[in-house]
Scaffold this motif. Structure first.
Motif, PDB file in Angstrom:
ATOM      1  N   THR A  20      10.216   8.173  29.700  1.00 43.31           N
ATOM      2  CA  THR A  20      11.325   8.700  30.500  1.00 43.31           C
ATOM      3  C   THR A  20      10.956   8.743  31.982  1.00 43.31           C
ATOM      4  O   THR A  20      11.788   8.427  32.844  1.00 43.31           O
ATOM      5  CB  THR A  20      11.720  10.112  30.004  1.00 43.31           C
ATOM      6  OG1 THR A  20      11.976  10.053  28.605  1.00 43.31           O
ATOM      7  CG2 THR A  20      12.956  10.621  30.727  1.00 43.31           C
ATOM      8  N   THR A  30       5.670  18.480  30.535  1.00 39.89           N
ATOM      9  CA  THR A  30       5.733  18.148  29.106  1.00 39.89           C
ATOM     10  C   THR A  30       4.476  17.407  28.677  1.00 39.89           C
ATOM     11  O   THR A  30       3.917  17.682  27.604  1.00 39.89           O
ATOM     12  CB  THR A  30       6.989  17.295  28.808  1.00 39.89           C
ATOM     13  OG1 THR A  30       8.143  18.053  29.162  1.00 39.89           O
ATOM     14  CG2 THR A  30       7.056  16.897  27.347  1.00 39.89           C
ATOM     15  N   ALA A  37       7.806  11.435  27.196  1.00 44.37           N
ATOM     16  CA  ALA A  37       7.799  11.892  28.589  1.00 44.37           C
ATOM     17  C   ALA A  37       7.364  10.766  29.528  1.00 44.37           C
ATOM     18  O   ALA A  37       7.968  10.583  30.591  1.00 44.37           O
ATOM     19  CB  ALA A  37       6.882  13.106  28.743  1.00 44.37           C
ATOM     20  N   LEU A  89       8.875  16.518  33.315  1.00 44.81           N
ATOM     21  CA  LEU A  89       8.245  15.529  32.435  1.00 44.81           C
ATOM     22  C   LEU A  89       6.721  15.599  32.527  1.00 44.81           C
ATOM     23  O   LEU A  89       6.027  15.484  31.504  1.00 44.81           O
ATOM     24  CB  LEU A  89       8.751  14.123  32.772  1.00 44.81           C
ATOM     25  CG  LEU A  89      10.217  13.871  32.422  1.00 44.81           C
ATOM     26  CD1 LEU A  89      10.707  12.578  33.066  1.00 44.81           C
ATOM     27  CD2 LEU A  89      10.425  13.841  30.915  1.00 44.81           C
TER      28      LEU A  89
END
Length: 166
Positions: free
Chosen positions: A34, A69, A31, A66
């Motif tokens: 990204t 997450t 995460a 994200l």
């Protein structure tokens, strides 16, 4: 009583606890990685359902996902280390939903590439995507198995309770 989902006894030879920790750390690392790519590059993100939104709004939505997450993976790690099932549960529920979403996304992307006659790319997306789905499902299965082990141990009476070291 109904048939129960089969549980794993270990994670590739390691204790289930180790596998659950790896799952949580993996979620956080991926995460963050990204998120960095999302915020530092000009990548095009295409959504299946809400493709009418401006690019900046889609980026914000993905960034929030994200961050969630990271939060939920952190809760998983706290739950594993503290042996608190309730902290593990959001990760278990979210991950199975994300696996379903990932399968839909892989199939949609594969078909989209096929329609545009990118046959090699479509097959690569399908194969790599499904391998990722399998890995993700395995991480879920390991963590779910560890969750169930803790649950079974917590449900024993004090007279039959034996410590679980795994």
């Amino acid at each position: 009583m109904g048939r129960r989902f089969p549980l794993l006894a270990s994670c590739l030879g390691c204790p289930l606890k180790t596998g659950a920790i790896v799952s949580g750390v993996y979620g956080i690392v991926i995460a963050i990685f990204t998120l960095i790519i999302l915020l530092t590059s000009d990548i095009k993100i295409q959504t299946i359902v809400i493709d009418f939104l401006p690019k900046s709004v889609v980026k914000i939505i993905v960034a929030i996902n994200l961050l969630m997450t990271i939060l939920i993976s952190s809760l998983l790690l706290a739950g594993v280390f503290m042996r608190k099932k309730i902290l593990m549960l959001p990760w278990i529920v979210l991950t199975i939903m994300l696996c379903i979403g990932l399968i839909i996304s892989v199939i949609y992307t594969t078909i989209d590439f096929m329609i545009h006659k990118f046959y090699f790319v479509s097959i690569a997306v399908l194969v790599i995507g499904m391998l990722c789905v399998c890995a993700y499902m395995f991480m879920w299965w390991v963590t779910y198995s560890y969750y169930q082990k803790i649950k079974e141990e917590d449900n024993r009476t004090p007279y039959t309770r034996t410590p679980y070291y795994g």
